[in-house]
Enzyme design. Structure first.
Site: not given
Length: 393
Positions: A110-111
């Site tokens: 995830e970002t």
């Protein structure tokens, strides 16, 4: 809130050398004359001295970004997330494609993209409100625990707030409240931050139909090449399926030769597969670092539908796991250990409608992102630049 970005001066010719030595540059001479003296327009660009100076982008400097190990007991454990801090005028919908491209570039599970709320003045002075969005390399997701922890850690490290100062994130569907859970004065590592996060409770709903149970059982056997015989199967509002196994069956699941495609066969969930068990170990976890507690339950999270074969530590999954094991064990506070190859711990304080997740984050990388953004991000900045036309003749 509205920092000065540059100074425009209108000066006489005899003062020109002085201001050039002070760092000003000449824009142009004035066409208006005051007596016999020629006047010049000079410009001095300023650094942004606002409290958000670390997140403002310059054309030369790029965008500030970080990588943080969340729910970790030491650097190199837990779940790494990338964090990108954006300017206040960011428009989430207009930036969606760019955010997706950046998340794919980082290629972590995830970002998180974060920018200050435009309504900060309407909130209490002891809180700071930020918008946040989450992207995997393939899709946007509504909630991500470890990326939220990573972002909160970066903001606390960057903004240097007091221990009682709260950060509130406005995600696409939820409002998430952060508080520091460590002793700032005695924290000898400035890149280590312990955070408590208030998340919504997402207890699973049991799957009762024999057809679905049989389909899920066959799916698990095809994925893990062993007969697991689930004790419980349920689905949460997050789109996760929770499967509880006996501890000996849980430990049969290895780390190689997993058929992740098989986990995509059942259409009854859309995010991830949580496989878990009660912890039958009585000794403390050795080799997990100074922050390693004794876990009440163990889990693994598989998310091929979200583009993540196996997530190292999944904070949001504990919105499901926490309420489930709190009820099962008759405890308000339960501790989970996610037994991925990296591994990590999540403390869960379960309340009526929320789960307070606590974990430790280690910042392992800081840098600048140089990727072309959608021009929508710069609309307001361009408009501010055009406002300088008041100096034009």
């Amino acid at each position: 809130e509205n920092p000065v970005s540059r100074i425009i001066l209108f000066v006489k010719e005899n003062l020109l050398t002085l201001f050039l030595h002070c760092g000003f540059s000449v824009l142009r001479p004035s066409r208006n004359l005051n007596g016999k003296s020629t006047f010049y327009f000079l410009e001095q660009k300023l650094a942004n001295f606002s409290k958000f100076r670390r997140i403002e982008e310059t054309e030369e400097g790029g965008i500030q970004c970080y990588i943080v190990d969340s729910f970790a007991s030491a650097p190199g454990t837990g779940n790494p997330a990338s964090v990108v801090l954006l300017p206040r005028e960011t428009q989430a919908d207009a930036m969606a494609k760019w955010m997706h491209t950046v998340a794919a570039e980082f290629n972590l599970s995830e970002t998180a993209f974060c920018w200050p709320s435009s309504d900060q003045q309407s909130y209490p002075g002891s809180e700071e409100h930020w918008n946040i969005r989450y992207y995997t390399p393939k899709v946007e997701i509504p909630l991500c625990g470890h990326a939220t922890l990573a972002t909160a850690a970066i903001l606390y490290q960057t903004l240097k707030r007091n221990a009682d100062y709260r950060i509130v994130f406005h995600a696409s569907e939820d409002i998430l409240t952060m508080e520091r859970a460590d002793d700032i004065d005695n924290n000898k590592n400035a890149l280590r931050t312990r955070i408590s996060m208030e998340f919504p409770s997402k207890p699973p709903q049991e799957i009762s139909t024999p057809e679905d149970k049989m389909t899920i059982r066959m799916m698990l056997e095809a994925a893990f090449s062993c007969e697991l015989d689930p004790l419980y199967v349920g689905v949460s509002d997050l789109g996760d399926i929770l499967i509880e196994l006996k501890p000996d069956r849980f430990h049969q699941i290895g780390y190689e030769n997993i058929n992740f495609k098989a986990l995509m066969e059942w259409d009854g969930y859309y995010r991830g597969v949580i496989v878990c068990c009660s912890n039958d170990a009585t000794e403390s976890a050795n080799g997990d670092g100074d922050d390693a507690p004794l876990a009440d339950f163990l889990s693994r999270f598989f998310g091929p539908k979200a583009g993540i074969n196996e997530d190292p530590v999944t904070g949001s999954a504990h919105c499901v796991l926490g309420p489930y094991f709190a009820q099962k064990l008759n405890k308000d506070m339960v501790i989970g250990k996610q037994t991925s190859e990296r591994g990590g711990f999540v403390e869960c304080l379960v309340r009526e409608n929320s789960v307070r997740l606590t974990g430790t984050a280690f910042t392992t990388l800081t840098g600048k992102l140089f990727m072309r953004k959608h021009e929508t991000l710069l609309v307001q900045r361009v408009q501010r630049e055009r406002s300088s036309s008041m100096f034009d003749e």
